[in-house]
Design a protein around this motif. Structure first.
Motif, PDB file in Angstrom:
ATOM      1  N   GLU A 251      21.028  58.098  -4.210  1.00  0.00           N
ATOM      2  CA  GLU A 251      22.196  57.540  -4.685  1.00  0.00           C
ATOM      3  C   GLU A 251      23.262  58.344  -5.342  1.00  0.00           C
ATOM      4  O   GLU A 251      24.306  57.765  -5.636  1.00  0.00           O
ATOM      5  N   HIS A 252      22.667  59.722  -5.490  1.00  0.00           N
ATOM      6  CA  HIS A 252      23.815  60.705  -6.011  1.00  0.00           C
ATOM      7  C   HIS A 252      24.947  60.820  -4.767  1.00  0.00           C
ATOM      8  O   HIS A 252      25.817  61.946  -5.290  1.00  0.00           O
ATOM      9  N   LEU A 253      24.749  60.956  -3.480  1.00  0.00           N
ATOM     10  CA  LEU A 253      25.484  61.296  -2.594  1.00  0.00           C
ATOM     11  C   LEU A 253      26.984  60.994  -2.826  1.00  0.00           C
ATOM     12  O   LEU A 253      27.966  61.812  -2.687  1.00  0.00           O
ATOM     13  N   ALA A 254      27.217  59.767  -2.904  1.00  0.00           N
ATOM     14  CA  ALA A 254      28.659  59.424  -2.938  1.00  0.00           C
ATOM     15  C   ALA A 254      29.557  60.230  -4.061  1.00  0.00           C
ATOM     16  O   ALA A 254      30.449  60.817  -3.982  1.00  0.00           O
TER      17      ALA A 254
ATOM     18  N   GLY B 260      41.362  68.700   3.929  1.00  0.00           N
ATOM     19  CA  GLY B 260      41.922  67.885   4.862  1.00  0.00           C
ATOM     20  C   GLY B 260      40.581  67.723   5.891  1.00  0.00           C
ATOM     21  O   GLY B 260      41.076  66.891   6.942  1.00  0.00           O
ATOM     22  N   GLN B 261      39.815  68.221   5.694  1.00  0.00           N
ATOM     23  CA  GLN B 261      38.681  68.369   6.891  1.00  0.00           C
ATOM     24  C   GLN B 261      37.463  67.500   6.517  1.00  0.00           C
ATOM     25  O   GLN B 261      36.397  67.303   7.097  1.00  0.00           O
ATOM     26  N   GLU B 262      37.581  67.045   5.188  1.00  0.00           N
ATOM     27  CA  GLU B 262      36.381  66.065   4.670  1.00  0.00           C
ATOM     28  C   GLU B 262      36.779  64.585   4.920  1.00  0.00           C
ATOM     29  O   GLU B 262      38.053  64.185   4.913  1.00  0.00           O
ATOM     30  N   SER B 263      35.788  63.798   4.736  1.00  0.00           N
ATOM     31  CA  SER B 263      35.805  62.341   4.948  1.00  0.00           C
ATOM     32  C   SER B 263      35.264  61.696   3.648  1.00  0.00           C
ATOM     33  O   SER B 263      34.397  62.182   3.088  1.00  0.00           O
ATOM     34  N   ASP B 264      35.917  60.621   3.533  1.00  0.00           N
ATOM     35  CA  ASP B 264      35.281  59.843   2.167  1.00  0.00           C
ATOM     36  C   ASP B 264      34.385  58.634   2.741  1.00  0.00           C
ATOM     37  O   ASP B 264      33.796  57.956   1.922  1.00  0.00           O
ATOM     38  N   ASN B 265      34.001  58.868   4.244  1.00  0.00           N
ATOM     39  CA  ASN B 265      32.869  58.198   4.545  1.00  0.00           C
ATOM     40  C   ASN B 265      31.346  58.461   4.233  1.00  0.00           C
ATOM     41  O   ASN B 265      30.993  59.458   4.879  1.00  0.00           O
TER      42      ASN B 265
END
Length: 153
Positions: A13-16, A32-37
């Motif tokens: 549950e800490h991942l986000a 710019g290489q990371e995703s919020d998914n």
């Protein structure tokens, strides 16, 4: 000023919130290489939590809010008469919580784990643009001893 926190092994549950902190602190080639998914990171995070040679930790407020994070890797090697070394990675405090002692508490926690495991040294890298982080590591007794090189694949 120090805030009341606990440092615990990260849970699914800490991942986000961990990702939110890491993405906000991105520097250099990571911008710019990371995703919020979050689901794009789930398999890697689960593998990290299951790996015996490493752990992911979070600094939590009394309410359970993630305020900081770090990864610790125990590396085997022949140098230093075969004593392991500890590599710290992704040491980040949430931007609005910096300057409250959270980073220092996380680093002390990591050092205690390293000493308990009999490691010969702790090492980390920090992007060259993170000047404030460099001052922080200097204050904690880290010496800038090597040049680092990376090759993006």
């Amino acid at each position: 000023m120090t805030i009341d926190i606990s440092i615990e092994k990260a849970r699914p549950e800490h991942l986000a919130p961990i990702l939110s902190i890491l993405i906000a602190g991105a520097a250099g080639a990571r911008i710019g290489q990371e995703s919020d998914n979050v689901e794009e990171y789930r398999a890697a995070f689960d593998a990290m939590l299951a790996a015996p040679e490493m752990d992911v930790y979070v600094a939590l407020s009394p309410e359970g809010e993630v305020l900081g994070t770090y990864q610790i890797h125990f590396l085997k090697g022949l140098a230093f008469r075969g004593r392991s070394r500890v590599e710290l990675e992704s040491v980040h405090t949430r931007e609005d919580m910096r300057g409250k002692g959270i980073g220092a508490l996380m680093m002390a926690h990591a050092e205690a784990l390293a000493r308990e495991a009999g490691a010969g040294l702790m090492q980390l890298t920090s992007n060259k643009v993170r000047v404030d982080a460099h001052r922080f590591y200097d204050r904690l007794g880290f010496a800038q001893s090597h040049l680092g090189f990376k090759k993006m694949l």
